[in-house]
Design a protein around this motif. Structure first.
Motif, mmCIF file in Angstrom:
data_model
loop_
_atom_site.group_PDB
_atom_site.id
_atom_site.type_symbol
_atom_site.label_atom_id
_atom_site.label_comp_id
_atom_site.label_asym_id
_atom_site.label_seq_id
_atom_site.Cartn_x
_atom_site.Cartn_y
_atom_site.Cartn_z
ATOM 1 N N GLY A 13 -26.543 102.403 74.555
ATOM 2 C CA GLY A 13 -26.087 102.606 76.053
ATOM 3 C C GLY A 13 -25.436 101.880 76.543
ATOM 4 N N GLY A 16 -21.966 103.247 75.904
ATOM 5 C CA GLY A 16 -21.919 104.389 76.737
ATOM 6 C C GLY A 16 -22.393 104.654 78.023
ATOM 7 N N TYR A 17 -22.171 104.397 78.748
ATOM 8 C CA TYR A 17 -22.998 104.451 80.331
ATOM 9 C C TYR A 17 -20.896 103.829 80.425
ATOM 10 N N GLY A 36 -26.795 99.841 81.955
ATOM 11 C CA GLY A 36 -26.683 101.295 80.919
ATOM 12 C C GLY A 36 -27.937 100.943 79.536
ATOM 13 N N CYS A 39 -31.515 101.355 80.519
ATOM 14 C CA CYS A 39 -31.076 102.845 81.184
ATOM 15 C C CYS A 39 -31.560 103.105 79.819
ATOM 16 N N PHE A 40 -30.671 103.463 78.943
ATOM 17 C CA PHE A 40 -30.879 103.431 77.411
ATOM 18 C C PHE A 40 -32.127 103.611 76.146
ATOM 19 N N LEU A 43 -34.824 105.456 78.444
ATOM 20 C CA LEU A 43 -35.192 106.744 78.408
ATOM 21 C C LEU A 43 -35.668 107.171 76.431
ATOM 22 N N TRP A 105 -27.646 113.172 86.641
ATOM 23 C CA TRP A 105 -28.548 111.946 86.000
ATOM 24 C C TRP A 105 -29.528 112.848 85.512
ATOM 25 N N ILE A 108 -27.808 114.127 82.204
ATOM 26 C CA ILE A 108 -27.298 112.845 81.408
ATOM 27 C C ILE A 108 -28.267 112.079 81.406
ATOM 28 N N SER A 109 -29.667 111.904 81.401
ATOM 29 C CA SER A 109 -30.432 112.043 81.122
ATOM 30 C C SER A 109 -31.898 112.442 79.526
ATOM 31 N N GLY A 112 -29.183 111.491 76.909
ATOM 32 C CA GLY A 112 -29.193 109.995 76.775
ATOM 33 C C GLY A 112 -30.766 110.233 75.698
ATOM 34 N N TYR A 116 -31.119 108.995 72.080
ATOM 35 C CA TYR A 116 -31.700 107.774 71.464
ATOM 36 C C TYR A 116 -32.531 108.483 69.838
#
Length: 128
Positions: A13, A16-17, A36, A39-40, A43, A105, A108-109, A112, A116
């Motif tokens: 993550g 990737g960010y 990042g 966030c990953f 998510l 986002w 993108i979210s 993600g 994941y």
């Protein structure tokens, strides 16, 4: 083994960010790796949560999570606006976050969360 899987997902993550930032702005900051990764993992939690949420609602919630992490990171490491500066963008909050990027986002979210789940199935020790 669980901690190693989480560390691996965090690393994926974070990388990737930073990669997204390099593609979008041409540069990044070390704090974005940590943002990042955080966030990953969040998510991933959202994606696998047993809550009955529609896909659009999950995407909006994911965008909110990313925005909150960005805001928190900004308050900690971007006090002098040396990392980023959204003060000139519409509907910004303290120059740290703004509505246009929050909207960016959303897809993108969703991506993600899908990534994941896919990685969680493929990585060794997933138990699935």
């Amino acid at each position: 083994m669980h901690i190693f899987r989480k560390a691996g997902m965090f690393t994926i993550g974070g990388a990737g960010y930073v990669g997204l930032e390099l593609l979008w702005r041409g540069y990044s900051h070390s704090s974005m790796f940590f943002a990042g990764g955080t966030c990953f993992l969040l998510l991933g939690k959202l994606s696998s949560a047993g809550m009955k949420m529609t896909l659009p609602l999950k995407a909006l919630t994911g965008a909110g999570i990313i925005t909150l992490v960005e805001y928190t990171t900004g308050l900690l490491v971007n006090r002098n606006y040396a990392v980023w500066d959204y003060r000139s963008l519409p509907l910004n909050l303290h120059g740290q976050i703004c509505l246009p990027y929050t909207l960016l986002w959303v897809p993108i979210s969703l991506g993600g969360m899908l990534l994941y789940r896919q990685l969680d199935r493929l990585l060794p020790g997933s138990g699935r």
